[in-house]
Design a protein around this motif. Structure first.
Motif, mmCIF file in Angstrom:
data_model
loop_
_atom_site.group_PDB
_atom_site.id
_atom_site.type_symbol
_atom_site.label_atom_id
_atom_site.label_comp_id
_atom_site.label_asym_id
_atom_site.label_seq_id
_atom_site.Cartn_x
_atom_site.Cartn_y
_atom_site.Cartn_z
ATOM 1 N N MET A 54 -27.427 -5.262 -55.256
ATOM 2 C CA MET A 54 -28.442 -4.284 -55.416
ATOM 3 C C MET A 54 -29.638 -4.722 -56.212
ATOM 4 S SD MET A 54 -27.819 -1.810 -53.348
ATOM 5 C CE MET A 54 -29.120 -0.789 -54.123
ATOM 6 N N LEU A 55 -29.367 -5.646 -57.342
ATOM 7 C CA LEU A 55 -30.426 -6.160 -58.043
ATOM 8 C C LEU A 55 -31.202 -7.222 -57.359
ATOM 9 C CD1 LEU A 55 -31.598 -6.860 -60.933
ATOM 10 C CD2 LEU A 55 -29.756 -8.591 -61.091
ATOM 11 N N SER A 56 -30.360 -7.979 -56.645
ATOM 12 C CA SER A 56 -30.835 -8.909 -55.601
ATOM 13 C C SER A 56 -31.748 -8.574 -54.649
ATOM 14 C CB SER A 56 -29.959 -10.095 -55.075
ATOM 15 O OG SER A 56 -29.156 -10.355 -56.038
ATOM 16 N N LEU A 57 -31.346 -7.415 -54.123
ATOM 17 C CA LEU A 57 -32.343 -6.830 -53.075
ATOM 18 C C LEU A 57 -33.812 -6.375 -53.626
ATOM 19 C CD1 LEU A 57 -32.598 -5.310 -50.271
ATOM 20 C CD2 LEU A 57 -31.752 -2.951 -51.452
ATOM 21 N N PHE A 58 -33.699 -5.893 -54.858
ATOM 22 C CA PHE A 58 -35.265 -5.585 -55.336
ATOM 23 C C PHE A 58 -35.840 -6.682 -55.534
ATOM 24 C CE2 PHE A 58 -32.979 -1.549 -55.944
ATOM 25 C CZ PHE A 58 -33.929 -0.741 -54.856
ATOM 26 N N LEU A 59 -35.108 -7.810 -56.009
ATOM 27 C CA LEU A 59 -35.810 -9.183 -56.319
ATOM 28 C C LEU A 59 -36.352 -10.109 -54.888
ATOM 29 C CD1 LEU A 59 -33.265 -10.817 -58.780
ATOM 30 C CD2 LEU A 59 -35.683 -9.866 -59.280
ATOM 31 N N VAL A 60 -35.745 -9.804 -53.974
ATOM 32 C CA VAL A 60 -35.856 -10.384 -52.671
ATOM 33 C C VAL A 60 -36.813 -9.724 -51.629
ATOM 34 C CG1 VAL A 60 -34.905 -11.175 -50.318
ATOM 35 C CG2 VAL A 60 -33.789 -11.641 -52.484
ATOM 36 N N LEU A 61 -36.882 -8.480 -52.067
ATOM 37 C CA LEU A 61 -37.811 -7.579 -51.092
ATOM 38 C C LEU A 61 -39.250 -7.765 -50.886
ATOM 39 C CD1 LEU A 61 -37.052 -5.019 -49.306
ATOM 40 C CD2 LEU A 61 -37.613 -3.448 -50.972
ATOM 41 N N PHE A 77 -40.889 -10.742 -51.175
ATOM 42 C CA PHE A 77 -41.012 -12.184 -50.820
ATOM 43 C C PHE A 77 -41.122 -12.131 -49.212
ATOM 44 C CE2 PHE A 77 -39.054 -12.873 -54.844
ATOM 45 C CZ PHE A 77 -40.087 -13.835 -55.392
ATOM 46 N N GLY A 78 -42.198 -12.692 -48.867
ATOM 47 C CA GLY A 78 -42.238 -12.963 -47.353
ATOM 48 C C GLY A 78 -42.922 -11.923 -46.489
ATOM 49 N N VAL A 79 -43.522 -10.838 -47.420
ATOM 50 C CA VAL A 79 -44.022 -9.623 -46.774
ATOM 51 C C VAL A 79 -45.436 -9.863 -46.435
ATOM 52 C CG1 VAL A 79 -44.564 -7.091 -47.011
ATOM 53 C CG2 VAL A 79 -42.398 -8.082 -47.721
ATOM 54 N N ARG A 80 -45.793 -9.514 -45.227
ATOM 55 C CA ARG A 80 -47.259 -9.627 -44.905
ATOM 56 C C ARG A 80 -47.744 -8.405 -44.201
ATOM 57 N NH1 ARG A 80 -48.540 -14.848 -41.223
ATOM 58 N NH2 ARG A 80 -50.260 -13.883 -41.147
ATOM 59 N N THR A 81 -48.913 -7.936 -44.827
ATOM 60 C CA THR A 81 -49.300 -6.596 -44.581
ATOM 61 C C THR A 81 -50.254 -6.948 -43.001
ATOM 62 O OG1 THR A 81 -51.578 -7.061 -45.411
ATOM 63 C CG2 THR A 81 -49.882 -5.948 -46.700
ATOM 64 N N ALA A 113 -46.433 -5.666 -41.800
ATOM 65 C CA ALA A 113 -46.713 -5.600 -40.439
ATOM 66 C C ALA A 113 -45.449 -5.584 -39.499
ATOM 67 C CB ALA A 113 -47.205 -6.872 -40.067
ATOM 68 N N GLN A 114 -44.531 -6.566 -39.762
ATOM 69 C CA GLN A 114 -42.976 -6.505 -39.286
ATOM 70 C C GLN A 114 -42.064 -6.453 -40.227
ATOM 71 O OE1 GLN A 114 -43.133 -10.093 -37.271
ATOM 72 N NE2 GLN A 114 -44.017 -9.220 -35.253
ATOM 73 N N PHE A 115 -41.237 -5.320 -40.368
ATOM 74 C CA PHE A 115 -39.947 -5.220 -41.195
ATOM 75 C C PHE A 115 -38.986 -5.836 -40.426
ATOM 76 C CE2 PHE A 115 -36.554 -2.692 -42.747
ATOM 77 C CZ PHE A 115 -36.617 -3.226 -44.275
ATOM 78 N N ARG A 116 -38.111 -6.822 -41.199
ATOM 79 C CA ARG A 116 -37.152 -7.516 -40.810
ATOM 80 C C ARG A 116 -35.905 -7.348 -41.684
ATOM 81 N NH1 ARG A 116 -40.148 -13.008 -38.951
ATOM 82 N NH2 ARG A 116 -41.419 -11.882 -37.247
ATOM 83 N N PRO A 117 -35.184 -6.260 -41.420
ATOM 84 C CA PRO A 117 -34.272 -5.872 -42.284
ATOM 85 C C PRO A 117 -33.036 -6.948 -42.591
ATOM 86 C CG PRO A 117 -34.063 -4.360 -40.488
ATOM 87 C CD PRO A 117 -35.378 -5.203 -40.434
ATOM 88 N N LYS A 120 -33.164 -10.118 -42.081
ATOM 89 C CA LYS A 120 -33.751 -11.061 -42.777
ATOM 90 C C LYS A 120 -33.593 -10.929 -44.186
ATOM 91 C CE LYS A 120 -37.415 -14.493 -42.722
ATOM 92 N NZ LYS A 120 -38.592 -14.562 -42.143
ATOM 93 N N ILE A 121 -33.865 -9.675 -44.783
ATOM 94 C CA ILE A 121 -33.726 -9.123 -46.121
ATOM 95 C C ILE A 121 -32.364 -9.151 -46.535
ATOM 96 C CG2 ILE A 121 -34.423 -7.533 -47.781
ATOM 97 C CD1 ILE A 121 -36.898 -6.906 -45.951
ATOM 98 N N VAL A 122 -31.583 -8.625 -45.729
ATOM 99 C CA VAL A 122 -30.062 -8.496 -46.001
ATOM 100 C C VAL A 122 -29.370 -10.023 -46.357
ATOM 101 C CG1 VAL A 122 -27.765 -7.856 -45.083
ATOM 102 C CG2 VAL A 122 -29.524 -6.373 -44.934
ATOM 103 N N PHE A 123 -29.908 -10.815 -45.247
ATOM 104 C CA PHE A 123 -29.274 -12.334 -45.340
ATOM 105 C C PHE A 123 -29.628 -13.084 -46.703
ATOM 106 C CE2 PHE A 123 -29.837 -16.757 -44.523
ATOM 107 C CZ PHE A 123 -28.369 -17.097 -44.139
ATOM 108 N N ARG A 124 -30.987 -12.615 -46.954
ATOM 109 C CA ARG A 124 -31.628 -13.459 -48.285
ATOM 110 C C ARG A 124 -31.038 -12.923 -49.552
ATOM 111 N NH1 ARG A 124 -38.055 -13.708 -47.167
ATOM 112 N NH2 ARG A 124 -38.010 -15.517 -45.762
ATOM 113 N N THR A 125 -30.737 -11.640 -49.438
ATOM 114 C CA THR A 125 -30.124 -10.632 -50.427
ATOM 115 C C THR A 125 -28.659 -11.269 -50.686
ATOM 116 O OG1 THR A 125 -31.472 -9.008 -50.157
ATOM 117 C CG2 THR A 125 -29.644 -8.598 -51.458
ATOM 118 N N THR A 126 -27.939 -11.368 -49.514
ATOM 119 C CA THR A 126 -26.593 -11.673 -49.514
ATOM 120 C C THR A 126 -26.743 -13.174 -50.328
ATOM 121 O OG1 THR A 126 -26.017 -10.310 -47.756
ATOM 122 C CG2 THR A 126 -24.496 -11.995 -48.468
#
Length: 92
Positions: free
Chosen positions: A15-22, A24-28, A46-50, A52-58
């Motif tokens: 959960m801590l990592s989720l908020f750290l990773v979230l 990064f890589g976001v483009r409006t 512009a494109q939400f890729r959950p 990808k975020i889950v993978f990075r967080t893990t």
């Protein structure tokens, strides 16, 4: 360390990592050059890729947990270590 403790601590690191990773890589939509949906916030991705975020967080949480577990096994940083570097009030 019991398995339930390992799972609980890993979940906290995840959960801590989720908020750290979230962020990064976001483009409006403006940065990506796509049109906005009516009512869309300017800061919405512009494109939400959950996945990808889950993978990075893990990955990040696994690395943090690995260091935590090594510290638990080998005792690099202990309570006594932390108490020895903190300032004590005068007279103690």
């Amino acid at each position: 360390m019991r398995v339930t403790t390992i799972i609980a601590i890993y979940f906290l690191f995840w959960m801590l990592s989720l908020f750290l990773v979230l962020p990064f890589g976001v483009r409006t939509a403006d940065e990506a050059g796509v049109s906005k949906v009516p009512g869309q916030a300017d800061s919405a991705p512009a494109q939400f890729r959950p996945w990808k975020i889950v993978f990075r967080t893990t990955l990040v949480s696994a690395a943090i947990f690995f260091v935590f577990y090594l510290n638990y096994q080998f005792g690099w940083v202990t309570t006594e270590t932390l108490l020895s570097i903190t300032p004590h009030p005068r007279g103690e």
